[in-house]
Enzyme design. Structure first.
Site, PDB file in Angstrom:
ATOM      1  N   ASP B  51       0.819  -1.217   0.000  1.00 10.89           N
ATOM      2  CA  ASP B  51       0.000   0.000   0.000  1.00 10.89           C
ATOM      3  C   ASP B  51       0.849   1.262   0.000  1.00 10.89           C
ATOM      4  O   ASP B  51       2.041   1.225   0.286  1.00 10.89           O
ATOM      5  CB  ASP B  51      -0.885   0.028   1.247  1.00 10.89           C
ATOM      6  CG  ASP B  51      -1.962  -1.041   1.215  1.00 10.89           C
ATOM      7  OD1 ASP B  51      -2.238  -1.555   0.119  1.00 10.89           O
ATOM      8  OD2 ASP B  51      -2.490  -1.360   2.287  1.00 10.89           O
ATOM      9  N   TYR B 111       6.934  -9.903   7.115  1.00  9.18           N
ATOM     10  CA  TYR B 111       6.784  -8.457   7.263  1.00  9.18           C
ATOM     11  C   TYR B 111       7.380  -8.011   8.594  1.00  9.18           C
ATOM     12  O   TYR B 111       7.335  -8.753   9.576  1.00  9.18           O
ATOM     13  CB  TYR B 111       5.302  -8.061   7.273  1.00  9.18           C
ATOM     14  CG  TYR B 111       4.636  -8.076   5.919  1.00  9.18           C
ATOM     15  CD1 TYR B 111       4.681  -6.966   5.092  1.00  9.18           C
ATOM     16  CD2 TYR B 111       3.930  -9.201   5.471  1.00  9.18           C
ATOM     17  CE1 TYR B 111       4.055  -6.964   3.851  1.00  9.18           C
ATOM     18  CE2 TYR B 111       3.300  -9.206   4.229  1.00  9.18           C
ATOM     19  CZ  TYR B 111       3.370  -8.083   3.422  1.00  9.18           C
ATOM     20  OH  TYR B 111       2.746  -8.091   2.201  1.00  9.18           O
TER      21      TYR B 111
END
Lengths: 253, 253
Positions: B51, B111
């Site tokens: 994003d 992540y």
């Protein structure tokens, strides 16, 4: 009330510390923040300028809070930070004696200079380190740095600012010029009683040239303590601003 | 020749990975760099979107080099980097089998999510961490993260992208959700076989709410593995993009 600010900044978006007509300097932006809080124009005084692109971990500045503002020093931190961009932060604020001066009371400074030795410069380090994909010899770099320690005439490692006179004093004492290993590269730590204009970048540039085998250590040494006519000239190797951070300013406690 | 790129980026200046009409996405900029090198339009395929504002340490993408370009994989690295901004870097390029697919061949991802716990956010961390000056309890945070490990229905921790259907599979396996201490804060490390849209940020947001005493651990646990009608609803606590980095994509070797 005289207040001492500890200020950190990312130098990348700004035209250095010192106020200038075009604006976009860190001093201008902090003075605007103080004006937004106090509704008065207030001048701040720093420990010294930093150039365009140079960062600060703990730049020190002082100013006299107008009597009309009755706020304890601790509350100045959020009051100013809400008026500042995220790339400039007041980290601390404390009351100091009325004769404290950010510049004249300082007894020394510490700078960090970062070298990135990875083949490709990681994007989050862009503007924060000098990228040196060409290998250098750390032992030679360490040796070159050792030459700087002590009290020397650093005229060959000072850029001209335009206000130099015959009596300008180029003698400075460096107490630390140390190479440390960091993730993906090196950090050079310089401490001393004062630094001339662009001195840290000129010292770093010459030491790196030596470590890359482009400058003999004898020639490097000859640049220091030259007589007034500078027979070997000024050192022409200026490291980029990207890697430089004003890490700490020291005061008598 | 199919090439696999390892790409790092600072997500702050970009509108995320995925190409879009307005441009300014990382995919667009890399495709333009490939076009500048090959003089042809070439589509690249990534392991998945990131994003706006999300960073990557090692995003993976593949593309098929046109036959007209005779360049060995290693030379693609500098060829593309000279066409890219410093905030996007190709860190590595290697030839892969023609059936390799950056997305479908991936077996999992890792992540990192960074939390800054300092009272004032240091300027060099602006956009790189979630600033949480309000204290949180690390033991509760650690406990909340433990709930995520294993195979669960994560429907409550997925934002809608608009292409969901009745058969959308919300089951994912998380193998690691670990809290580590870093300078001035914490890093949460998530590894798993796949992550839904905004899932890492929703997982982080809910765990932080619990650690701040705003969400009971029982209620936190109830959000996982809900039946289809989601009696407890979707988790509304989405952590900001700032702290998130796609750290690694795993493939069968």
């Amino acid at each position: 009330m005289r207040l001492k600010l500890t200020i950190a900044y990312d130098g990348r978006p700004y035209s250095g510390w010192q106020s200038q007509p075009g604006g976009n300097t860190i001093q201008d932006i902090i003075e605007q923040a103080i004006e937004a809080v106090t509704k008065q124009q207030v001048r701040i005084h720093s420990s010294g300028r930093t150039d365009t692109g140079v960062h600060a971990n703990a730049q020190i500045a002082h100013f006299d809070a107008p009597n009309t503002v009755d706020m304890n020093p601790y509350n100045w931190v959020p009051a100013l930070n809400t008026k500042l961009p995220a790339t400039i932060r007041v980290m601390d604020c404390e009351q100091v004696a009325d004769d404290f001066h950010a510049r004249y009371s300082a007894t020394g400074k510490t700078y960090h200079y970062e070298l990135c030795m990875q083949p490709v410069m990681p994007p989050l380090q862009a503007g924060l380190a000098w990228h040196l994909p060409r290998q250098l010899d750390p032992a030679t770099l360490e040796q070159a740095l050792t030459h700087y320690i002590g009290t020397h005439c650093f005229k060959a490692f000072a850029a001209n600012r335009g206000n130099e006179t015959e009596s300008t004093d180029y003698s400075r004492t460096i107490t630390e010029a140390k190479l440390t290993t960091i993730d993906g590269g090196y950090r050079i730590i310089y401490s001393g009683n004062g630094f001339l204009y662009k001195m840290v970048r000129l010292l770093t540039g010459a030491a790196v040239q030596a470590a890359q085998g482009r400058l003999r250590l004898d020639d490097h040494l000859a640049l220091l303590d030259q007589p007034d006519d500078l027979p070997y000239g000024k050192s022409p190797y200026c490291a980029p601003a990207d890697g430089l951070t004003l890490f700490q300013v020291n005061y008598m406690t």
